[in-house]
Write a protein that holds these residues in place. Structure first.
Motif, short mmCIF file in Angstrom:
data_model
loop_
_atom_site.label_atom_id
_atom_site.label_comp_id
_atom_site.label_asym_id
_atom_site.label_seq_id
_atom_site.Cartn_x
_atom_site.Cartn_y
_atom_site.Cartn_z
N ILE A 1 -13.50 1.34 31.06
CA ILE A 1 -12.57 2.35 31.57
C ILE A 1 -13.28 3.18 32.63
O ILE A 1 -14.42 3.61 32.45
CB ILE A 1 -12.02 3.23 30.43
CG1 ILE A 1 -10.99 4.23 30.98
CG2 ILE A 1 -13.13 3.94 29.65
CD1 ILE A 1 -10.19 4.94 29.89
N ARG A 2 -12.61 3.35 33.76
CA ARG A 2 -13.13 4.18 34.86
C ARG A 2 -12.22 5.40 34.99
O ARG A 2 -11.01 5.26 35.14
CB ARG A 2 -13.17 3.38 36.15
CG ARG A 2 -13.67 4.16 37.37
CD ARG A 2 -14.03 3.23 38.51
NE ARG A 2 -15.23 2.45 38.20
CZ ARG A 2 -15.65 1.41 38.91
NH1 ARG A 2 -14.96 1.00 39.97
NH2 ARG A 2 -16.76 0.76 38.56
N GLN A 3 -12.83 6.57 34.95
CA GLN A 3 -12.08 7.82 34.95
C GLN A 3 -12.59 8.73 36.06
O GLN A 3 -13.79 8.76 36.33
CB GLN A 3 -12.24 8.52 33.60
CG GLN A 3 -11.89 7.61 32.43
CD GLN A 3 -12.31 8.20 31.09
OE1 GLN A 3 -11.65 9.09 30.57
NE2 GLN A 3 -13.40 7.70 30.54
N THR A 4 -11.68 9.47 36.67
CA THR A 4 -12.03 10.31 37.81
C THR A 4 -11.94 11.78 37.42
O THR A 4 -10.96 12.21 36.81
CB THR A 4 -11.10 10.05 39.00
OG1 THR A 4 -11.13 8.66 39.31
CG2 THR A 4 -11.52 10.86 40.21
N VAL A 5 -12.96 12.54 37.80
CA VAL A 5 -12.96 13.99 37.59
C VAL A 5 -13.34 14.66 38.90
O VAL A 5 -14.01 14.06 39.75
CB VAL A 5 -13.94 14.40 36.47
CG1 VAL A 5 -13.57 13.72 35.16
CG2 VAL A 5 -15.38 14.10 36.84
N ARG A 6 -12.90 15.89 39.09
CA ARG A 6 -13.26 16.65 40.30
C ARG A 6 -14.24 17.75 39.93
O ARG A 6 -13.97 18.56 39.04
CB ARG A 6 -12.01 17.25 40.95
CG ARG A 6 -12.33 18.10 42.17
CD ARG A 6 -11.16 18.23 43.11
NE ARG A 6 -10.88 16.96 43.78
CZ ARG A 6 -9.94 16.81 44.73
NH1 ARG A 6 -9.22 17.85 45.12
NH2 ARG A 6 -9.74 15.63 45.28
N LEU A 7 -15.36 17.78 40.63
CA LEU A 7 -16.43 18.73 40.32
C LEU A 7 -16.21 20.05 41.04
O LEU A 7 -15.75 20.09 42.18
CB LEU A 7 -17.78 18.14 40.70
CG LEU A 7 -18.14 16.80 40.04
CD1 LEU A 7 -19.58 16.43 40.35
CD2 LEU A 7 -17.91 16.83 38.54
N SER A 8 -16.57 21.13 40.37
CA SER A 8 -16.40 22.46 40.95
C SER A 8 -17.69 23.03 41.51
O SER A 8 -17.67 23.98 42.29
CB SER A 8 -15.82 23.42 39.91
OG SER A 8 -16.69 23.57 38.80
N VAL A 9 -18.82 22.46 41.12
CA VAL A 9 -20.14 22.90 41.59
C VAL A 9 -20.93 21.67 41.99
O VAL A 9 -20.86 20.64 41.31
CB VAL A 9 -20.90 23.68 40.50
CG1 VAL A 9 -22.32 24.02 40.95
CG2 VAL A 9 -20.15 24.96 40.13
N GLY A 10 -21.66 21.76 43.09
CA GLY A 10 -22.49 20.65 43.52
C GLY A 10 -23.95 20.86 43.16
O GLY A 10 -24.37 21.94 42.76
N GLY A 11 -24.73 19.78 43.30
CA GLY A 11 -26.15 19.87 43.00
C GLY A 11 -26.82 18.53 43.21
O GLY A 11 -26.15 17.51 43.43
N PRO A 12 -28.15 18.49 43.12
CA PRO A 12 -28.89 17.25 43.38
C PRO A 12 -28.88 16.27 42.22
O PRO A 12 -29.09 15.08 42.41
CB PRO A 12 -30.31 17.74 43.66
CG PRO A 12 -30.42 19.01 42.86
CD PRO A 12 -29.05 19.64 42.92
N ARG A 13 -28.68 16.78 41.00
CA ARG A 13 -28.68 15.90 39.83
C ARG A 13 -27.52 16.30 38.92
O ARG A 13 -27.04 17.43 38.95
CB ARG A 13 -29.99 16.02 39.04
CG ARG A 13 -31.23 15.61 39.81
CD ARG A 13 -32.39 15.28 38.87
NE ARG A 13 -32.74 16.38 37.99
CZ ARG A 13 -33.54 16.26 36.92
NH1 ARG A 13 -34.04 15.08 36.61
NH2 ARG A 13 -33.84 17.31 36.19
N LEU A 14 -27.10 15.35 38.09
CA LEU A 14 -26.03 15.64 37.15
C LEU A 14 -26.29 14.92 35.83
O LEU A 14 -27.14 14.03 35.74
CB LEU A 14 -24.67 15.23 37.74
CG LEU A 14 -24.44 13.77 38.12
CD1 LEU A 14 -24.01 12.91 36.93
CD2 LEU A 14 -23.39 13.66 39.21
N ARG A 15 -25.55 15.33 34.83
CA ARG A 15 -25.56 14.63 33.54
C ARG A 15 -24.15 14.70 32.97
O ARG A 15 -23.36 15.59 33.31
CB ARG A 15 -26.58 15.23 32.58
CG ARG A 15 -26.29 16.67 32.15
CD ARG A 15 -27.40 17.20 31.25
NE ARG A 15 -27.10 18.55 30.76
CZ ARG A 15 -27.91 19.25 29.98
NH1 ARG A 15 -29.08 18.74 29.60
NH2 ARG A 15 -27.57 20.46 29.56
N VAL A 16 -23.84 13.75 32.09
CA VAL A 16 -22.50 13.62 31.52
C VAL A 16 -22.60 13.80 30.01
O VAL A 16 -23.52 13.26 29.37
CB VAL A 16 -21.89 12.25 31.86
CG1 VAL A 16 -20.51 12.10 31.22
CG2 VAL A 16 -21.81 12.06 33.37
#
Length: 683
Positions: free
Chosen positions: A41-56
């Motif tokens: 399953i592929r799901q799309t979310v819109r981020l409100s803050v940017g940055g160089p790294r992320l985690r889920v």
């Protein structure tokens, strides 16, 4: 070395950039994303803050068996709502270095951080391979965003050709980024969840609000996480756990959360009478229980350093599902009065005022009505976003919007007022007040002089010199602080004139012909009142009105006693009650002004030159800024038409009072907060 450590700490701070409130996905919702056998399953979310790294953060919160993640990936989609992703941005997710993981039932789990520079407002595709789709799924059905399904393990398939469209977010709870940013959590029901919004349009009220934050350089480092659940209730489970049960997980546990905006309670009221009328006792009980829950949530938030902002409940008369009657509307109004005036919340956003029809306040304005008379239209969601003052999140006076309420500060009973704590003098208190006013950018706080009291303390003249050296004006409070109720008009006016030589000496360039009635008393005899007004007018005076007054003077003597005894616990209690009373008074004044005039008048605050005032002034001024106020001068505040009877003394009296205006307009006058017990530290 220290600078490097601080920089590292800033870079290593995780902040919620996207999130949703998790519930058990019921069978009818699960059918919209059928997972038959091994699936991706592929799901799309819109981020409100940017940055160089992320985690889920993945969730198996409502699962009854371990959730197996066979593989996972994040990437940027080629377009909004598209199944395909940009292959050059694809990054596999790992979990303690492994590409697969088992999440125990009832648990949630973070991925390892992944390097993928991403900007605020970007869409992110999260792809999960589920070798054994869960029988009891955790997720958020009301995503209003695209998802896609393919059989087998297709995590690395960038094109995702032939994918079956699906609905909802499944097993994903949060995306966090590494950034020196903060997060605002919006928690509520279907209105916050964005009911009625076109899929992939990102036109919930929180999306419009995020656009406002990003457009202002002073707030663009703030993220927004939407924790709304359609059909959710404050007190009882329904669709999803009740708000009391989920608040810690959905607000307090969010990384980087500093503020939360709460808008929930409509479903509690609607369900009460949906199927049958309720008794008067049941109506009273639900109001008491909902407002009691608000108190608990505010305390829990503050215990974790999070400011809780209350949103007033929006109108829903005319809705066919709930068909609310007069009793339910009365419940809504009672809860909204509590939100506006109780002081429980750190601030209030008046969504009710933003959306209601002025001609029929129990209903949504037609332009803001989606058609069901409960949920706002997209224009309504945009109006909600505009109702949130950005100054609530800056902590800085200059960040307040141009339409923020204005507040003029005045200080009575100079140069001597009340008992002082050990080690303080009237001059030291004055200097601390001056420093606090300067630090907060308070515009020309006006002091009011009783010159007959200069000799009551050895430093009275020094107090006045310090005040004037700071550039602050001084005006007339009469020589001896007389009460007009107990004397005739000629004697009262003589006492006023006796003050003038000292004022001329202190203010040689003028600007001192403002008069503040001692005890705020204009007398009960209309003839005497009008005679004094005529005398003041002949002397060129304007009356300095008061529209905010929480009785600060009452804390000064109690504080002096407790400080003399060294009773730190009692002092801490006085500090809390002082701030609570000030907050209640500010919200009370705004509720009366908005109810009577549909707007904020510029407010005039009465304070005194006392030890407790000096101790609390930095915190007090910060609170007013957090509530959205901008500081102004008395001159500018009273230029508002509301103050006409104070500016032009040829008009009939008395001077304008906000509670009188509210009563005349049929607006309930909220109660005041209690003053401190006179017995505190007295025994």
């Amino acid at each position: 070395m220290l600078a490097a450590t601080v920089a590292s700490a800033q870079q290593g701070r995780w902040t919620g950039s996207w999130g949703s409130a998790q519930i058990r996905v019921e069978d009818q919702e699960a059918e919209k994303a059928p997972l038959a056998g091994p699936s991706t399953i592929r799901q799309t979310v819109r981020l409100s803050v940017g940055g160089p790294r992320l985690r889920v953060r993945l969730s198996n919160l409502f699962g009854d068996a371990p959730l197996v993640i066979g593989g996972a990936q994040v990437a940027l989609p080629i377009a909004n709502g598209a199944a395909a992703v940009r292959a050059d941005t694809a990054r596999p997710l790992t979990f303690s270095g492994a590409t697969s993981v088992r999440i125990p039932p009832g648990a949630e789990l973070y991925s390892d951080p992944v390097a993928l520079p991403i900007t605020a407002g970007a869409d992110l595709a999260v792809t999960l391979h589920l070798p054994e789709p869960p029988a009891r799924r955790t997720g958020h059905p009301g995503s209003r965003a695209s998802a896609f399904l393919l059989p087998g393990d297709r995590v690395a398939d960038a094109a995702f050709a032939g994918a079956q469209p699906a609905a909802g977010w499944h097993q994903i709870a949060d995306v966090e980024v590494e950034a020196p940013a903060r997060t605002i959590v919006a928690i509520g029901d279907s209105i916050t969840d964005g009911y009625g919004v076109t899929p992939d349009s990102n036109r919930r009220w929180t999306d419009f609000f995020l656009s406002r934050l990003r457009a202002d350089p002073r707030t663009r480092n703030l993220g927004v996480v939407n924790a709304g659940i359609g059909g959710n209730r404050v007190l009882l489970d329904g669709i999803g756990p009740n708000l009391m049960a989920r608040f810690d997980r959905d607000v307090i546990a969010r990384s980087g959360a500093t503020h939360a905006i709460l808008l929930e309670g409509i479903n509690d009221l609607g369900v009460l009478t949906r199927d049958a009328p309720a008794t008067p006792q049941a109506h009273r009980r639900i109001v008491a229980e909902v407002t009691g829950a608000y108190r608990q949530l505010a305390e829990r938030a503050r215990a974790h350093g999070i400011k809780l902002i209350g949103g007033t409940l929006t109108p829903f008369v005319g809705n066919d599902y709930y068909h609310p009657g007069p009793e339910t509307e009365a419940d809504r109004q009672a809860i909204n009065r509590f939100i506006r005036t109780s002081g429980v919340f750190d601030a209030v956003v008046d969504f009710d005022a933003a959306l209601r029809d002025p001609a029929n306040p129990s209903r949504l304005l037609p332009a803001y009505d989606s058609g069901d008379h409960l949920h706002p239209s997209e224009a309504g969601y945009e109006a909600m976003a505009k109702a949130v003052p950005l100054a609530l999140f800056t902590g800085r006076q200059e960040a307040a919007s141009a339409d923020a309420p204005l507040l003029a500060i005045t200080v009575d009973d100079m140069p001597v007022h009340g008992a002082l704590p050990p080690g303080e003098t009237h001059l030291s208190v004055t200097r601390r007040l001056i420093a606090a006013f300067r630090e907060a950018g308070v515009a020309a706080p006006m002091g009011f002089l009783n010159a007959g009291r200069i000799g009551d303390a050895g430093d009275g003249e020094a107090v006045l010199r310090a005040w004037r050296a700071a550039g602050f004006p001084i005006a007339n409070h009469a020589w001896s602080h007389p009460n007009l109720e107990g004397m005739d008009a000629p004697a009262f006016l003589a006492d006023v004139r006796r003050n003038e030589p000292v004022l001329k000496r202190l203010m040689p360039r003028g600007g001192w012909r403002w008069f503040r009635y001692p005890f705020l008393s204009e007398g009960s005899d209309p003839a005497k009142r009008d005679a004094v007004r005529a005398g003041l007018q002949a002397g060129g005076y304007r009356v300095a009105a008061v529209t905010m007054d929480f009785g600060d003077y009452a804390w000064n003597t109690a504080y002096a006693r407790c400080a003399a005894r060294g009773d730190t616990a009692a002092i801490a209690a006085l500090e809390r009650s002082f701030m609570d009373a000030a907050r209640v008074d500010a919200l009370r004044a705004r509720a009366m002004s908005r109810g009577a005039f549909g707007r904020d008048i510029p407010y005039v605050l009465l304070l005194h030159l006392g030890g407790m005032d000096a101790r609390m002034m930095p915190r007090l001024l910060a609170m007013y800024r957090e509530l959205g106020f901008r500081f102004t001068s008395l001159e500018k505040a009273q230029a508002d038409p509301f103050y006409r009877a104070a500016e032009d003394l040829s008009l009939p009296g008395p001077s304008p009072r906000l509670d009188a205006a509210a009563t005349a307009a049929g607006v309930p006058v909220p109660p005041r907060a209690p003053l401190p017990d006179e017995r505190v530290c007295a025994g």
